[in-house]
Design an enzyme around this catalytic site. Structure first.
Site, mmCIF file in Angstrom:
data_model
loop_
_atom_site.group_PDB
_atom_site.id
_atom_site.type_symbol
_atom_site.label_atom_id
_atom_site.label_comp_id
_atom_site.label_asym_id
_atom_site.label_seq_id
_atom_site.Cartn_x
_atom_site.Cartn_y
_atom_site.Cartn_z
ATOM 1 N N ASP A 23 0.846 -1.196 0.000
ATOM 2 C CA ASP A 23 0.000 0.000 0.000
ATOM 3 C C ASP A 23 0.874 1.236 0.000
ATOM 4 O O ASP A 23 1.782 1.350 0.836
ATOM 5 C CB ASP A 23 -0.869 0.051 1.268
ATOM 6 C CG ASP A 23 -2.104 -0.821 1.159
ATOM 7 O OD1 ASP A 23 -2.281 -1.492 0.128
ATOM 8 O OD2 ASP A 23 -2.900 -0.823 2.128
ATOM 9 N N LYS A 80 -8.118 0.533 -5.238
ATOM 10 C CA LYS A 80 -9.321 -0.046 -4.639
ATOM 11 C C LYS A 80 -10.595 0.670 -5.070
ATOM 12 O O LYS A 80 -10.608 1.895 -5.214
ATOM 13 C CB LYS A 80 -9.232 0.046 -3.111
ATOM 14 C CG LYS A 80 -8.142 -0.830 -2.487
ATOM 15 C CD LYS A 80 -8.177 -0.678 -0.980
ATOM 16 C CE LYS A 80 -6.950 -1.282 -0.307
ATOM 17 N NZ LYS A 80 -6.912 -2.746 -0.403
ATOM 18 N N GLY A 152 -5.388 -2.828 8.502
ATOM 19 C CA GLY A 152 -5.125 -1.664 9.347
ATOM 20 C C GLY A 152 -4.959 -1.989 10.814
ATOM 21 O O GLY A 152 -4.970 -1.102 11.646
ATOM 22 N N ARG A 164 -6.201 -20.458 6.806
ATOM 23 C CA ARG A 164 -6.382 -21.834 7.296
ATOM 24 C C ARG A 164 -7.776 -22.352 6.941
ATOM 25 O O ARG A 164 -7.935 -23.507 6.557
ATOM 26 C CB ARG A 164 -6.175 -21.885 8.815
ATOM 27 C CG ARG A 164 -4.722 -21.953 9.235
ATOM 28 C CD ARG A 164 -4.627 -22.388 10.684
ATOM 29 N NE ARG A 164 -3.261 -22.391 11.181
ATOM 30 C CZ ARG A 164 -2.446 -23.445 11.111
ATOM 31 N NH1 ARG A 164 -2.859 -24.573 10.573
ATOM 32 N NH2 ARG A 164 -1.224 -23.371 11.601
ATOM 33 N N GLY A 213 -3.199 -7.397 7.929
ATOM 34 C CA GLY A 213 -2.589 -7.551 9.239
ATOM 35 C C GLY A 213 -1.134 -7.989 9.219
ATOM 36 O O GLY A 213 -0.534 -8.183 10.279
ATOM 37 N N GLY A 234 -0.262 -3.744 3.899
ATOM 38 C CA GLY A 234 -0.941 -2.457 3.860
ATOM 39 C C GLY A 234 -0.259 -1.470 4.764
ATOM 40 O O GLY A 234 0.768 -0.876 4.438
ATOM 41 N N SER A 235 -0.816 -1.321 5.960
ATOM 42 C CA SER A 235 -0.337 -0.304 6.880
ATOM 43 C C SER A 235 1.021 -0.654 7.473
ATOM 44 O O SER A 235 1.733 0.223 7.958
ATOM 45 C CB SER A 235 -1.358 -0.152 8.004
ATOM 46 O OG SER A 235 -2.664 -0.125 7.471
#
Lengths: 291, 216
Positions: A23, A80, A152, A164, A213, A234-235
């Site tokens: 990101d 996005k 995030g 999983r 995550g 991402g973050s």
């Protein structure tokens, strides 16, 4: 051999395998990502952690901002759109985006229908937290799947749970007798042909990445261990103390995820990781958007 | 056509043989390396993935540089230490086959990028020559092969060419031979034991270029 647009779009996802998609919110960040070895970037105005903090309605990014990033780097650029927002997707196609992410990170535009992605020439990646969601998105025309995780948060638990779950459901489907696949398709709420494909081939008919995550090289290696074919971050990168170093470390960890000695070196002296929030502290569970 | 599930975790062919130089090493730092592995299995040729410098031992007689992102692969070639053994392999005149990003890694010059990686293929290559993903396309052309003297040695008719944000050859140097062209541009080159294609034979079901590479 007739090669359809959908085939070419699945092929692009194949070329991204083993790589990290990052990101970025500015051309500078895009260049840092490319220099660190990202195989693609996701252009967005605010990274998920900030979307979470800011609250309010979160929409497609300004096309001028996306164009700035397209001009800054030579690797593929993704962006996005809100779930079900056909017009936002047409806008991104018009600016020749390389991949559209119909994403639960943004505020959904439609709480019932996803975009009919078969009507587009540009490829789509969609999030899924189980096999049923993944196959429904593929039926709608997605040419790449990623776990939803929980964007995030910097907390990998939900990406792990989704990966999983998906892979366990695939193994269960493989173990069925041929005449049991009809009922399995009904239970999963997916077309029989896709259930049969998974039953026969033991995998999704498109490439499957992990997302939501991932914050450390070890997180990336964990997701590869669990069967991801690549990783979205991402973050985790630009919310950390030393983005360039962390980005390069996550790229190397994704490529050589089995090499624990290397992972130990890559994990050292990375500076501060994003603080993150735990699952039970979150107000909005983005993964529940769009099933 | 996504690659068979077995290749998500498969690191080498079932039988590697015992003859030095009998194994094809597939650069496996990023990209569609598993697709090449599946193709070699289909042809019964031993292979192993090259993830780290230690993977490059005396068993390796050929090298494949797969499709993917050349900037990513270029970084990881350096950080893994695989650059040096592969460069030495090519310098020794041993067979190497690059597809798409692999062609970029082999080229002497890039028209729109200051980077040079192995720099051995006598050509100037333009990255992302057909634009963004909307410019990706498929075609079918005859592919020509050449002997050690650079004379035509055969033809592979009606070969499927799949371009994914692919490059093309902007300028061909005197040492390279054009194996295939489409839409007016050279898209595959041979220079002795070096083969480079701007397209992706590994994601089709046609093994004829791989078969030719194994015959070098």
């Amino acid at each position: 051999m007739e090669t359809t647009r959908n085939e070419l779009n699945k092929n692009l996802a194949q070329m991204l395998k083993g790589g990290v998609i990052m990101d970025v919110t500015t051309p500078e960040q895009a260049r840092i990502a490319e220099d660190a070895g990202a195989c693609a970037v996701m252009a967005l105005e605010r990274i998920p952690a900030d979307i979470r903090a800011a609250g309010g309605v979160s929409r497609m990014s300004d096309p001028a901002m996306i164009r700035g990033i397209q001009e800054a780097v030579s690797i593929p650029v993704m962006a996005k759109v809100r779930i079900g927002h056909i017009a936002e997707a047409r806008i991104l196609q018009a600016i020749e985006i390389d991949y559209i992410d119909e994403s639960e990170v943004l505020s959904p535009a439609d709480d019932v229908y996803h975009i009919d992605k078969t009507q587009f020439d540009v490829p789509f990646v969609c999030g899924a937290k189980n096999l049923g969601e993944a196959l429904r998105r593929i039926q709608e025309g997605a040419s790449m799947i990623r776990t939803k995780g929980e964007p995030g948060t910097g907390d990998v638990i939900q990406a792990v749970r989704h990966m999983r779950t998906m892979n366990r459901q695939i193994r269960e489907l493989v173990s069925l007798r041929d005449d049991e696949v009809y009922e399995a398709a009904k239970q999963l709420a997916v077309p029989y042909e896709l259930a049969k494909y998974v039953h026969d081939n033991g995998r999704l008919p498109v490439v499957n990445f992990a997302a939501g995550g991932v914050a450390t090289p070890a997180d990336a290696a964990l997701m590869m261990e669990l069967g991801a074919e690549g990783v979205f971050v991402g973050s985790g990168i630009f919310k950390s103390g030393d983005p360039a170093k962390r980005a390069a470390a996550i790229v190397q960890a994704t490529a050589n995820w089995q090499d624990a000695d290397l992972l130990a070196r890559l994990s050292a002296d990375l500076g501060e990781a994003m603080v993150g929030i735990n699952e039970e502290e979150i107000d909005i569970i983005m993964a529940q958007r769009g099933e | 056509m996504v690659v068979d599930v077995a290749y998500i975790s498969k690191e080498r062919s079932d039988d590697l043989g015992h003859t030095p130089g009998s194994v094809t090493g597939i650069l496996a730092v990023q990209g569609a390396f598993a697709e090449h592995a599946a193709m070699l299995d289909q042809l019964g040729a031993p292979w192993r993935l090259l993830r780290a410098a230690e993977d490059f031992d005396e068993s390796i007689g050929r090298v494949i540089l797969p499709g993917g992102e050349s900037t990513t692969q270029g970084k990881l070639l350096r950080s893994t230490g695989l650059f040096e053994p592969i460069a030495a392999h090519i310098a020794a005149g041993k067979p190497v086959f690059g597809t798409c990003a692999g062609m970029i890694l082999l080229a002497r010059r890039l028209e729109n990028d200051a980077n040079v990686y192995f720099g051995v293929l006598d050509a100037t290559v333009r990255r992302n020559a057909y634009g963004r993903q909307l410019g990706s396309f498929a075609a079918e052309e005859t592919v020509r092969t050449f002997d050690a003297q650079g004379e035509p040695s055969g033809e592979i008719a009606d070969f499927p060419l799949v371009f994914i944000r692919g490059p093309f050859v902007a300028k061909v140097g005197p040492n390279a031979r054009v194996m295939a062209s489409t839409r007016g541009n050279a898209v595959a080159l041979q220079q002795g034991n070096i083969i480079a294609t701007a397209f992706h034979p590994e994601i089709t079901d046609d093994p004829r270029i791989h078969e030719y590479f194994l015959s070098l």
